[in-house]
Design a protein around this motif. Sequence first.
Motif, PDB file in Angstrom:
ATOM      1  N   MET A 254       0.865  -1.171   0.000  1.00 47.88           N
ATOM      2  CA  MET A 254       0.000   0.000   0.000  1.00 47.88           C
ATOM      3  C   MET A 254       0.907   1.228   0.000  1.00 47.88           C
ATOM      4  O   MET A 254       1.954   1.239   0.645  1.00 47.88           O
ATOM      5  N   ALA A 321      -1.293   2.667   6.894  1.00 48.95           N
ATOM      6  CA  ALA A 321      -1.731   1.530   6.085  1.00 48.95           C
ATOM      7  C   ALA A 321      -2.835   0.737   6.782  1.00 48.95           C
ATOM      8  O   ALA A 321      -3.779   0.270   6.136  1.00 48.95           O
ATOM      9  N   THR A 325      -6.553   0.234   5.336  1.00 48.88           N
ATOM     10  CA  THR A 325      -7.096  -1.119   5.190  1.00 48.88           C
ATOM     11  C   THR A 325      -8.398  -1.275   5.967  1.00 48.88           C
ATOM     12  O   THR A 325      -9.349  -1.905   5.495  1.00 48.88           O
TER      13      THR A 325
ATOM     14  N   SER B 324      -3.586   1.035  -3.812  1.00 49.62           N
ATOM     15  CA  SER B 324      -3.551   0.440  -2.473  1.00 49.62           C
ATOM     16  C   SER B 324      -4.709  -0.525  -2.271  1.00 49.62           C
ATOM     17  O   SER B 324      -4.559  -1.588  -1.672  1.00 49.62           O
TER      18      SER B 324
END
Lengths: 399, 399
Positions: A254, A321, A325, B324
């Motif tokens: 990412m 990240a 996510t 991402s």
Amino acid sequence: MPHPSTPPTAGRVGDVRRQNLALVLAGIHRNGGVTRAGLAADSGLTKASVSSLVADLLESGLVCEDSVARDGERGRPGTGLVLNPARGALAAEINVDHLAVGVLDFAGQLSFHESLERRNRGSRPGELLPLLVDMAERAAAAAAASGIELLGGELTVPGLVDAERNVVLSAPNLGWAGVDLSGELPKLLPGAPFGVSLSNEANSAALAELWHGHGAVFPDFLYVSGEVGVGGGLVVGRRLFAGPQGHAGEIGHMVVHPEGPPCACGGRGCLETFAGQDAIYSAAGIEQDPPRMGRLLNRLSDGDEGAVSAVEQAGRYLGIAVASTARVANVSAVVLGGHFAALQEWIAPALCQSLEHYAPGLVPGGNVVFSGLGQTGALIGAAATSVRRILGSPYELIP
Amino acid sequence: MPHPSTPPTAGRVGDVRRQNLALVLAGIHRNGGVTRAGLAADSGLTKASVSSLVADLLESGLVCEDSVARDGERGRPGTGLVLNPARGALAAEINVDHLAVGVLDFAGQLSFHESLERRNRGSRPGELLPLLVDMAERAAAAAAASGIELLGGELTVPGLVDAERNVVLSAPNLGWAGVDLSGELPKLLPGAPFGVSLSNEANSAALAELWHGHGAVFPDFLYVSGEVGVGGGLVVGRRLFAGPQGHAGEIGHMVVHPEGPPCACGGRGCLETFAGQDAIYSAAGIEQDPPRMGRLLNRLSDGDEGAVSAVEQAGRYLGIAVASTARVANVSAVVLGGHFAALQEWIAPALCQSLEHYAPGLVPGGNVVFSGLGQTGALIGAAATSVRRILGSPYELIP
């Protein structure tokens, strides 16, 4: 929904019995020590059907009778049934800085484990596999010496795999691309009735957490694997969310900073370029010679500013990240393994602060947890996957 | 696996018939014009069972006989069966700059559509809902005038919802948090046998793409909804991946720059702060007065540098977030809707270049596509979801 059990004959009826064998076996796996009467009650099958199915499973060697009667109806007590602890699966792992093998028995114990530190970056498959085959032979011999029969296995690697064709599609930190292992895998456990499969290391470690770690508390979580590379696995509803080609969870790539450094994947600004082991060592000014983790931990204990700020930077980008996510996959818990677990004391505050800065309230501090499985996470997950594959197809062992 | 059909009686047998009714109805939905013989062949049910189930479905009004015989065995030709085009569902949408309603009939046609431009930021639910109820009344009247009976509906909103409790958990661009609509939803379609449900606008638009748009080509994709906010929906294996709480796909709040501006969500550097409508207008120097999109498009056509660079910046950050997401969810196609579709000519090159820069090869240019559904995507998806809910429970209409 269970189907009425009938004796095996050709075609469809055989399928029904296969399904019921797996159903009963799953009941024994879930509830070790259960009686035939208990299995009948759970499954909706008749007691006669369950007895016939259990007879086949006993003959296959997958289950055995427990000497202790756990429940019992009026009259004679039932005999408990358990998965046979004298059966097991092999796991093998190739990682950037080590090779490892392990044996997981059906009782869930890692009864053998061997790890070999080795710099594998740029190693040819033809150079690594023979080493791993030797280690696997020792593991199988150790299992045999303990009376454990190995029925299948799994090799787990730090890269994207095509598990159908047994090909490592891309493992940039090894320098591998399009490596076909279909001829090599069987050599790890020759003659095993369920063969040897191939998997991604971070997915294996995520499954180990699900079945043997924080999965006891969190049904949904992101697992982040901190090795030389940074990998990840997504668990949603107590299952691995693998995505269309089985490559989901690749949090290491990412983009966490648009102007970040180039990455081994060909992109730039990936999490791995800030939070992978090499990135942290380099930011802390620690040179190539091992053991770099030991030196990093020493410096952190001494309060060395460069080391502390290198780890804090990794934690800050890790938080970005994880926040992203959490938005995309709607998970609100994260389990950190590998070097992130070793660095817990120093990385956790920066990670939690970053999460709160970039996505307030999304992943509460109590949902940021660290793996307790150490270096063996991926091995345990790979072997446990093999065990579950075996338990899903018990009819392969029934004539 | 289909179960043998039996006449409805109490308990379990009733469940089997319910399941078979839905199975046969799904066969008719998938394959409009199919005969009873074709349904029997597809489902594995006997012809007698199919005939009995179809009789119930005809009586429910959900299906009707097609006058054209599509296939036919030797002897008499079969009569084709189709979903009844005189049944339908209502959709209603609250968005930041408009309210809308629409009617989707069972033939898949959006047979009525009304949209009202309106600045809804900061509007109270008690102020908006009566307007929407008026619009829904007009839609229902229009449907009735066309002979369409509305059996259920769905309201879709630009925020996170709890679909079980009919609560809008958080819609920062409306200024709503924890808004309970359970008392309001039934007013949109009083007496509808399947009621009115609540959904997220980006998820609805993603489902519209799946069923009525690019889903014909891509079984797995990320849908990005460009409105005042930026939302998203993930389709994996031809299903919406909703995540544990139904909030997956929230790409608008992925962090694309660690030092980016503060966001309405409480975080900072989110994609929405670079690629949402307000962010683009502001970067292009276009003031508050509408129609800002028209003015932006004019400037782009004139080659105005500020406008072009504002849109390119949005495309670059969009590329980071899509890259991402592709890593984490393992999707390799993206469908762009809302203002991104309107800006296609200018944003596509920057987006594709950014994708290639940050994740080479992951999302090929041919897999970057733009929605053709215009403003009606979310409405179509919401109504189509309602239609599928109705078709999944046909027994509700069978005495």
